[in-house]
Design a protein around this motif. Sequence first.
Motif, mmCIF file in Angstrom:
data_model
loop_
_atom_site.group_PDB
_atom_site.id
_atom_site.type_symbol
_atom_site.label_atom_id
_atom_site.label_comp_id
_atom_site.label_asym_id
_atom_site.label_seq_id
_atom_site.Cartn_x
_atom_site.Cartn_y
_atom_site.Cartn_z
ATOM 1 N N LEU A 105 -3.448 28.865 9.986
ATOM 2 C CA LEU A 105 -3.207 30.201 10.543
ATOM 3 C C LEU A 105 -3.653 31.293 9.567
ATOM 4 C CD1 LEU A 105 0.323 29.797 12.178
ATOM 5 C CD2 LEU A 105 -1.878 29.977 13.344
ATOM 6 N N ALA A 106 -3.384 31.087 8.273
ATOM 7 C CA ALA A 106 -3.775 32.076 7.267
ATOM 8 C C ALA A 106 -5.287 32.196 7.150
ATOM 9 C CB ALA A 106 -3.178 31.693 5.906
ATOM 10 N N ILE A 107 -6.008 31.116 7.430
ATOM 11 C CA ILE A 107 -7.469 31.151 7.391
ATOM 12 C C ILE A 107 -8.031 31.725 8.678
ATOM 13 C CG2 ILE A 107 -9.534 29.694 7.404
ATOM 14 C CD1 ILE A 107 -8.122 27.838 5.437
ATOM 15 N N ILE A 109 -6.686 33.575 11.437
ATOM 16 C CA ILE A 109 -6.406 34.911 11.975
ATOM 17 C C ILE A 109 -7.265 35.991 11.308
ATOM 18 C CG2 ILE A 109 -4.629 36.684 12.220
ATOM 19 C CD1 ILE A 109 -2.601 34.462 12.663
ATOM 20 N N PRO A 110 -7.319 36.084 9.964
ATOM 21 C CA PRO A 110 -8.223 37.093 9.379
ATOM 22 C C PRO A 110 -9.694 36.810 9.667
ATOM 23 C CG PRO A 110 -6.576 36.375 7.789
ATOM 24 C CD PRO A 110 -6.504 35.422 8.924
ATOM 25 N N SER A 111 -10.074 35.523 9.763
ATOM 26 C CA SER A 111 -11.469 35.181 10.036
ATOM 27 C C SER A 111 -11.883 35.547 11.451
ATOM 28 C CB SER A 111 -11.698 33.684 9.804
ATOM 29 O OG SER A 111 -11.470 33.336 8.457
ATOM 30 N N VAL A 112 -10.928 35.836 12.313
ATOM 31 C CA VAL A 112 -11.227 36.334 13.657
ATOM 32 C C VAL A 112 -11.206 37.860 13.684
ATOM 33 C CG1 VAL A 112 -10.417 36.412 16.044
ATOM 34 C CG2 VAL A 112 -10.382 34.260 14.790
ATOM 35 N N LEU A 113 -10.241 38.463 13.009
ATOM 36 C CA LEU A 113 -10.086 39.913 13.068
ATOM 37 C C LEU A 113 -11.193 40.647 12.315
ATOM 38 C CD1 LEU A 113 -6.207 40.267 12.599
ATOM 39 C CD2 LEU A 113 -7.537 40.274 14.722
ATOM 40 N N PHE A 114 -11.600 40.139 11.149
ATOM 41 C CA PHE A 114 -12.644 40.815 10.372
ATOM 42 C C PHE A 114 -13.971 40.892 11.130
ATOM 43 C CE2 PHE A 114 -10.371 39.634 6.176
ATOM 44 C CZ PHE A 114 -9.579 40.765 6.287
ATOM 45 N N PRO A 115 -14.500 39.783 11.681
ATOM 46 C CA PRO A 115 -15.748 39.906 12.453
ATOM 47 C C PRO A 115 -15.616 40.812 13.680
ATOM 48 C CG PRO A 115 -15.324 37.612 11.896
ATOM 49 C CD PRO A 115 -14.092 38.384 11.544
ATOM 50 N N LEU A 116 -14.461 40.773 14.342
ATOM 51 C CA LEU A 116 -14.271 41.644 15.496
ATOM 52 C C LEU A 116 -14.363 43.115 15.091
ATOM 53 C CD1 LEU A 116 -11.381 39.967 17.540
ATOM 54 C CD2 LEU A 116 -13.745 40.302 18.253
ATOM 55 N N ALA A 117 -13.747 43.464 13.991
ATOM 56 C CA ALA A 117 -13.756 44.861 13.549
ATOM 57 C C ALA A 117 -15.152 45.302 13.130
ATOM 58 C CB ALA A 117 -12.770 45.046 12.400
ATOM 59 N N PHE A 118 -15.799 44.526 12.260
ATOM 60 C CA PHE A 118 -17.114 44.919 11.761
ATOM 61 C C PHE A 118 -18.171 44.878 12.866
ATOM 62 C CE2 PHE A 118 -15.553 43.092 7.506
ATOM 63 C CZ PHE A 118 -14.974 44.301 7.169
ATOM 64 N N ASP A 179 -5.894 29.061 -6.583
ATOM 65 C CA ASP A 179 -5.857 28.412 -5.270
ATOM 66 C C ASP A 179 -5.321 29.327 -4.191
ATOM 67 O OD1 ASP A 179 -6.955 26.115 -6.211
ATOM 68 O OD2 ASP A 179 -5.058 25.042 -6.463
ATOM 69 N N GLU A 180 -4.245 30.071 -4.491
ATOM 70 C CA GLU A 180 -3.636 30.909 -3.466
ATOM 71 C C GLU A 180 -4.557 32.024 -3.009
ATOM 72 O OE1 GLU A 180 -2.322 29.975 -6.222
ATOM 73 O OE2 GLU A 180 -0.487 28.847 -5.758
ATOM 74 N N GLN A 181 -5.579 32.383 -3.830
ATOM 75 C CA GLN A 181 -6.474 33.481 -3.493
ATOM 76 C C GLN A 181 -7.813 32.993 -2.933
ATOM 77 O OE1 GLN A 181 -6.489 35.274 -7.404
ATOM 78 N NE2 GLN A 181 -5.042 36.847 -6.769
ATOM 79 N N LYS A 182 -7.987 31.685 -2.808
ATOM 80 C CA LYS A 182 -9.253 31.169 -2.294
ATOM 81 C C LYS A 182 -9.433 31.417 -0.810
ATOM 82 C CE LYS A 182 -10.225 27.582 -5.714
ATOM 83 N NZ LYS A 182 -10.425 26.128 -5.964
ATOM 84 N N PHE A 183 -8.375 31.814 -0.132
ATOM 85 C CA PHE A 183 -8.520 32.160 1.272
ATOM 86 C C PHE A 183 -9.528 33.285 1.453
ATOM 87 C CE2 PHE A 183 -3.981 30.558 1.959
ATOM 88 C CZ PHE A 183 -4.432 29.335 2.418
ATOM 89 N N ALA A 184 -9.630 34.201 0.466
ATOM 90 C CA ALA A 184 -10.563 35.323 0.584
ATOM 91 C C ALA A 184 -12.001 34.832 0.686
ATOM 92 C CB ALA A 184 -10.410 36.263 -0.612
ATOM 93 N N GLN A 185 -12.333 33.762 -0.031
ATOM 94 C CA GLN A 185 -13.673 33.210 0.063
ATOM 95 C C GLN A 185 -13.954 32.661 1.457
ATOM 96 O OE1 GLN A 185 -14.298 30.309 -3.003
ATOM 97 N NE2 GLN A 185 -14.119 31.781 -4.674
ATOM 98 N N PHE A 248 -11.995 31.868 17.191
ATOM 99 C CA PHE A 248 -10.751 31.174 16.862
ATOM 100 C C PHE A 248 -10.937 29.665 16.935
ATOM 101 C CE2 PHE A 248 -6.600 29.347 17.445
ATOM 102 C CZ PHE A 248 -5.754 30.142 16.695
ATOM 103 N N LEU A 249 -11.555 29.182 18.010
ATOM 104 C CA LEU A 249 -11.769 27.741 18.146
ATOM 105 C C LEU A 249 -12.687 27.221 17.051
ATOM 106 C CD1 LEU A 249 -12.200 27.421 22.016
ATOM 107 C CD2 LEU A 249 -10.160 26.997 20.651
ATOM 108 N N TRP A 250 -13.711 27.991 16.706
ATOM 109 C CA TRP A 250 -14.651 27.553 15.673
ATOM 110 C C TRP A 250 -13.961 27.440 14.315
ATOM 111 C CZ3 TRP A 250 -18.956 25.336 14.226
ATOM 112 C CH2 TRP A 250 -19.468 25.581 12.959
ATOM 113 N N VAL A 251 -13.235 28.471 13.933
ATOM 114 C CA VAL A 251 -12.597 28.470 12.611
ATOM 115 C C VAL A 251 -11.458 27.458 12.565
ATOM 116 C CG1 VAL A 251 -11.369 29.890 10.917
ATOM 117 C CG2 VAL A 251 -13.258 30.865 12.229
ATOM 118 N N TRP A 252 -10.667 27.374 13.624
ATOM 119 C CA TRP A 252 -9.536 26.445 13.647
ATOM 120 C C TRP A 252 -9.999 24.998 13.498
ATOM 121 C CZ3 TRP A 252 -4.338 27.371 13.584
ATOM 122 C CH2 TRP A 252 -3.499 26.299 13.853
ATOM 123 N N ASN A 253 -11.118 24.652 14.116
ATOM 124 C CA ASN A 253 -11.625 23.281 14.069
ATOM 125 C C ASN A 253 -12.599 23.037 12.936
ATOM 126 O OD1 ASN A 253 -10.216 22.493 16.443
ATOM 127 N ND2 ASN A 253 -11.796 23.429 17.709
#
Length: 322
Positions: A105-107, A109-118, A179-185, A248-253
Motif C-alpha cells: 500500500l505504501a508503494i 498509493i503514491p505511485s498512482v497519485l504522483f503520475p496522475l497529478a503530473f 531501508d525505510e526511505q527506499k520507497f522514494a526510489q 494501481f494494478l500494474w504497481v500492485w502486481n
Amino acid sequence: MTTATPTVAAGTQKTDGTPTTTAGRVRKRLNSRTATLVSIVIAVVWTIPTFGLLVSSLRPEDEIKTTGWWTAFTNPQFTFENYEQVLFGRSASSGQLAGSFINSLAITIPSVLFPLAFASLAAYALAWIKFRGRDWLYIAIFALQIVPLQMALVPLLKFFSTGVTLGGVTLMPAWDLVDEQKFAQVWFAHTCFALPFAVFLLHNFISQLPGDLMEAARVDGATHPKIFRTIVLPLITPALAAFGIFQFLWVWNDLLVALIFAGGGDETAPLTVRLAEMAGTRGNEWQRLTAGAFVSIVVPLIVFLSLQRFFVRGLLAGSVKG
C-alpha cells in the motif's frame, strides 16, 4: 391518381440501419442473444480459477496436496490455518504478509497519485497552452511508450547511486537512503515509467473538451490554473479513474521494480516479493501460496469493482469526436 407504395426487398435495412424484415429482426435478436451467451460463458470460465483458488486456500494442507479443489464439495474440510501462516508466520517462507501488505500500500498509493497529478497538468498544457515546440514535445512523450522498462533500469540505478553532474557541477547528489526511505526510489521509478502513457491518455480526453467552454472561461477572466482546477478536473474524472485502475494494478502486481529499487528486506518488501518466497526452497509448501495469492488479489478486485463504472468511459475518451 394513385401513388405507388415503395417496397422493401427482403433482408434490406432502413437508412438508420434498422432491419425492416422479420428475418432481419430475428437475426438481430439472435445476434444479441448469442453475444450475451458468449459473454456469460467467458465470465464463468474466467471466474472458475479464482473460485478454485479461494476453495484451495481454505482447505487443509494434506487435502490440497493429495486431491483437487473440486473434491471439497464431496468431502468438505475447511480451515483458516493457511491464512494464519501467511499473514502472521514467523519465517520468510511462512509468509509475513501482514507487513508486506502495508508495504504494498505504501508503494502503490503514491505511485498512482504522483503520475496522475503530473500527467494531468502536462496533458492540459499540451492541449490548451500554445508554446513553441509543443507538438514535437507531445510526439517525444508518445514515443517514450515504446521504450522497454528493462532498458531504463540500469540508467535509473546509476542516477540514484551516483547522482547527476554536468560540467563539474552537481545538479542532484547521490541518493544514500536507509531501508525505510527506499520507497522514494520506487515512487520515482514508477512515476517515470507511467508518465508517457498517462500523458497520452489524458491528453486525448482533455483535447476533446469544447473550445467554447475554455474561451468563455478566459473571457470571464479565469487563468489557466483556475480553468484546470474548476473546469477540466471535474470533466476528466473518467479518464483519471481509468488510468488510476491501470496504474494501481500494474504497481500492485509489480515484482521487478520493487525488488530492484526497494530490495527484499522486511521493512520494504511488497506482497509480490513475499509470494515469490512463499512456496519454500523446494516448492513443496504451495498450500500457503494459495492463501497468499488470494490475499494479494483482494485489494485490486475492490479497486476495480468500485471504479469500473468509470473504466469504459475513460477508455473511450477521445476515441471519437461528437
